[in-house]
Design a protein around this motif. Sequence first.
Motif, PDB file in Angstrom:
ATOM      1  N   LYS A  59       0.833  -1.202   0.000  1.00  0.00           N
ATOM      2  CA  LYS A  59       0.000   0.000   0.000  1.00  0.00           C
ATOM      3  C   LYS A  59       0.872   1.258   0.000  1.00  0.00           C
ATOM      4  CE  LYS A  59      -3.914  -2.096   2.448  1.00  0.00           C
ATOM      5  NZ  LYS A  59      -4.809  -2.023   3.621  1.00  0.00           N
ATOM      6  N   ALA A  60       0.272   2.344  -0.459  1.00  0.00           N
ATOM      7  CA  ALA A  60       0.970   3.629  -0.477  1.00  0.00           C
ATOM      8  C   ALA A  60       0.044   4.730   0.034  1.00  0.00           C
ATOM      9  CB  ALA A  60       1.447   3.942  -1.892  1.00  0.00           C
ATOM     10  N   ASN A  61      -0.833   4.376   0.967  1.00  0.00           N
ATOM     11  CA  ASN A  61      -1.811   5.336   1.493  1.00  0.00           C
ATOM     12  C   ASN A  61      -1.311   6.026   2.749  1.00  0.00           C
ATOM     13  OD1 ASN A  61      -1.901   2.995   2.991  1.00  0.00           O
ATOM     14  ND2 ASN A  61      -4.126   2.990   3.249  1.00  0.00           N
ATOM     15  N   PHE A  62      -0.040   6.429   2.712  1.00  0.00           N
ATOM     16  CA  PHE A  62       0.581   7.108   3.847  1.00  0.00           C
ATOM     17  C   PHE A  62       1.647   8.066   3.311  1.00  0.00           C
ATOM     18  CE2 PHE A  62       2.356   2.855   3.160  1.00  0.00           C
ATOM     19  CZ  PHE A  62       3.660   3.171   2.811  1.00  0.00           C
ATOM     20  N   PRO A  63       2.021   9.085   4.103  1.00  0.00           N
ATOM     21  CA  PRO A  63       3.082  10.008   3.657  1.00  0.00           C
ATOM     22  C   PRO A  63       4.396   9.218   3.483  1.00  0.00           C
ATOM     23  CG  PRO A  63       1.901  10.846   5.582  1.00  0.00           C
ATOM     24  CD  PRO A  63       1.495   9.408   5.425  1.00  0.00           C
ATOM     25  N   HIS A  64       5.239   9.663   2.569  1.00  0.00           N
ATOM     26  CA  HIS A  64       5.222  10.953   1.884  1.00  0.00           C
ATOM     27  C   HIS A  64       4.640  10.830   0.474  1.00  0.00           C
ATOM     28  CE1 HIS A  64       7.614  12.392   5.212  1.00  0.00           C
ATOM     29  NE2 HIS A  64       8.417  11.366   5.039  1.00  0.00           N
ATOM     30  N   ASN A  65       4.045   9.683   0.189  1.00  0.00           N
ATOM     31  CA  ASN A  65       3.384   9.493  -1.096  1.00  0.00           C
ATOM     32  C   ASN A  65       2.308  10.567  -1.276  1.00  0.00           C
ATOM     33  OD1 ASN A  65       4.618   6.861  -1.921  1.00  0.00           O
ATOM     34  ND2 ASN A  65       3.696   6.203   0.003  1.00  0.00           N
ATOM     35  N   GLY A  66       2.181  11.057  -2.493  1.00  0.00           N
ATOM     36  CA  GLY A  66       1.159  12.062  -2.774  1.00  0.00           C
ATOM     37  C   GLY A  66       1.536  13.472  -2.408  1.00  0.00           C
ATOM     38  N   ILE A  67       2.789  13.705  -2.057  1.00  0.00           N
ATOM     39  CA  ILE A  67       3.206  15.042  -1.615  1.00  0.00           C
ATOM     40  C   ILE A  67       3.023  16.089  -2.713  1.00  0.00           C
ATOM     41  CG2 ILE A  67       5.636  14.718  -2.261  1.00  0.00           C
ATOM     42  CD1 ILE A  67       6.355  16.269   0.289  1.00  0.00           C
ATOM     43  N   ASP A  68       3.077  15.660  -3.978  1.00  0.00           N
ATOM     44  CA  ASP A  68       2.880  16.582  -5.105  1.00  0.00           C
ATOM     45  C   ASP A  68       1.576  16.346  -5.838  1.00  0.00           C
ATOM     46  OD1 ASP A  68       5.432  17.902  -4.827  1.00  0.00           O
ATOM     47  OD2 ASP A  68       6.347  16.065  -5.594  1.00  0.00           O
ATOM     48  N   PHE A  69       0.712  15.478  -5.270  1.00  0.00           N
ATOM     49  CA  PHE A  69      -0.613  15.270  -5.839  1.00  0.00           C
ATOM     50  C   PHE A  69      -1.432  16.536  -5.581  1.00  0.00           C
ATOM     51  CE2 PHE A  69      -4.817  13.184  -6.199  1.00  0.00           C
ATOM     52  CZ  PHE A  69      -4.599  12.477  -7.377  1.00  0.00           C
ATOM     53  N   PRO A  70      -2.418  16.854  -6.436  1.00  0.00           N
ATOM     54  CA  PRO A  70      -3.194  18.092  -6.238  1.00  0.00           C
ATOM     55  C   PRO A  70      -3.742  18.270  -4.816  1.00  0.00           C
ATOM     56  CG  PRO A  70      -3.710  17.160  -8.362  1.00  0.00           C
ATOM     57  CD  PRO A  70      -2.792  16.181  -7.695  1.00  0.00           C
ATOM     58  N   THR A  71      -4.117  17.180  -4.164  1.00  0.00           N
ATOM     59  CA  THR A  71      -4.656  17.284  -2.800  1.00  0.00           C
ATOM     60  C   THR A  71      -3.562  17.325  -1.744  1.00  0.00           C
ATOM     61  OG1 THR A  71      -4.817  14.883  -2.646  1.00  0.00           O
ATOM     62  CG2 THR A  71      -6.772  16.077  -3.426  1.00  0.00           C
ATOM     63  N   GLY A  76      -2.873   6.326  -2.294  1.00  0.00           N
ATOM     64  CA  GLY A  76      -2.681   4.933  -2.683  1.00  0.00           C
ATOM     65  C   GLY A  76      -1.838   4.809  -3.930  1.00  0.00           C
ATOM     66  N   ARG A  77      -1.453   5.937  -4.526  1.00  0.00           N
ATOM     67  CA  ARG A  77      -0.551   5.924  -5.671  1.00  0.00           C
ATOM     68  C   ARG A  77       0.881   5.792  -5.167  1.00  0.00           C
ATOM     69  NH1 ARG A  77      -4.933   8.873  -6.798  1.00  0.00           N
ATOM     70  NH2 ARG A  77      -5.706   9.012  -8.950  1.00  0.00           N
ATOM     71  N   PHE A  78       1.657   4.934  -5.810  1.00  0.00           N
ATOM     72  CA  PHE A  78       3.050   4.731  -5.429  1.00  0.00           C
ATOM     73  C   PHE A  78       3.900   5.776  -6.147  1.00  0.00           C
ATOM     74  CE2 PHE A  78       0.780   0.880  -4.665  1.00  0.00           C
ATOM     75  CZ  PHE A  78       1.417   0.226  -3.620  1.00  0.00           C
ATOM     76  N   CYS A  79       3.719   7.008  -5.756  1.00  0.00           N
ATOM     77  CA  CYS A  79       4.338   8.122  -6.481  1.00  0.00           C
ATOM     78  C   CYS A  79       4.255   9.386  -5.630  1.00  0.00           C
ATOM     79  CB  CYS A  79       3.606   8.327  -7.811  1.00  0.00           C
ATOM     80  SG  CYS A  79       4.411   9.462  -8.966  1.00  0.00           S
ATOM     81  N   ASN A  80       5.080  10.356  -5.985  1.00  0.00           N
ATOM     82  CA  ASN A  80       4.993  11.644  -5.300  1.00  0.00           C
ATOM     83  C   ASN A  80       3.804  12.462  -5.795  1.00  0.00           C
ATOM     84  OD1 ASN A  80       6.693  11.817  -7.770  1.00  0.00           O
ATOM     85  ND2 ASN A  80       6.683  14.008  -7.338  1.00  0.00           N
ATOM     86  N   GLY A  81       3.307  12.141  -6.978  1.00  0.00           N
ATOM     87  CA  GLY A  81       2.183  12.882  -7.547  1.00  0.00           C
ATOM     88  C   GLY A  81       1.303  11.985  -8.388  1.00  0.00           C
ATOM     89  N   LYS A  82       1.033  12.414  -9.604  1.00  0.00           N
ATOM     90  CA  LYS A  82       0.197  11.624 -10.511  1.00  0.00           C
ATOM     91  C   LYS A  82       1.035  10.541 -11.182  1.00  0.00           C
ATOM     92  CE  LYS A  82      -2.898  15.515 -11.512  1.00  0.00           C
ATOM     93  NZ  LYS A  82      -3.474  16.398 -12.557  1.00  0.00           N
TER      94      LYS A  82
END
Length: 367
Positions: A59-71, A76-82
């Motif tokens: 899973k990737a539903n925790f920081p720091h994943n999504g740090i550059d996602f719009p929200t 749950g994305r295995f990435c810093n953004g999209k």
Amino acid sequence: MACNFFLHLLCLFSFFFFSTFRGLTLRVAEARVVPAMYIFGDSLVDVGNNNYLLFSFAKANFPHNGIDFPTKTPTGRFCNGKNAADLLAEKMGLPTIPPYLSIASKSNNITRFLNGVNFASGAAKIFKDTNQQYPQSISFGEQVDYYLAVQKELVQKLGASRAQTHLSKSLFIIVIGSNDIYTYFDSSINNRTSPQQYVNSMAAALKQQVKRLYDYGGRKFVIVGVALVGCTPSSRNEQTNKECNADVNQMAAKYNGVLVSMLKNLKSELKGINYSYFDGYSVMHNFIQKPAAYGFVEVKAACCGLGKLNADAPCLPFATYCSNRSDHLFWDRTHPTEAAHRIFVDHILYGPLQYTFPINVQKLVAV
């Protein structure tokens, strides 16, 4: 006279306003290139399905994943953004394609499936997971099973003819195979199966699932080959010299060759099928050999992690992460940054033929 003058102005204003608005509406409508996208694969295109797997560690539903996602939050994305699934949807004029498990249990509303569905699952393989009591992911075959349920509902709501038209014009994206390659080296399979036998069985299993998708409406397929997975920070970290794992890369290249041959045969077997194969292996090789040409500074170490090459640990909440994410090829031990995903998607869409064949996705949607 004054009243007539102002009335005339009002008429002119109304004419230009509604003409402009109508033109804007038409442009927005025309921006949608395909009716929908149906996405299958692993963590490279997972947008949150694994969040709903109770016992999964993938899973990737925790920081720091999504740090550059719009929200600015983990999704749950295995990435810093999209990731590539998000970016390709944008290029196709579609809204973000939701993870299947987030909408599967919602009220029976046809609109939930009309833009497409993302079935991808982190750690997914072409082959079914052996641990079925506590599955870590949704295998490719199980993802196709979910699609069949979606197709059935589309037929019920739209009617067979409209549903088939909708699906035949939609894109079916398949990004899977890396975890099968890793499994070959991390298990006892390699003691009883040769590399050639293994990749042959991978391609045969993938072909079986593609035929199932074809039987239930799929006509336009985007198939992504396995990338240079022996050069991820995780693979490098297992080497004493921190160089790429040549055996893993050789296996990936061998599989891609079999996959390309299989797709060519499939084209002659199935009437009306069209596909675009993306050679992510060669494009990632270019990134590593000529990083500056693609805007990268760091192509060996992960942005987020701990230890050597930031690959001793995954991108966990207590890990450190870089501030210059767009300079990095890798976000964590095994996954690209949003910056890398963007370049991959540009190649998928526009080619050239060297990397996307027999046609690129821009031409595929026009077929």
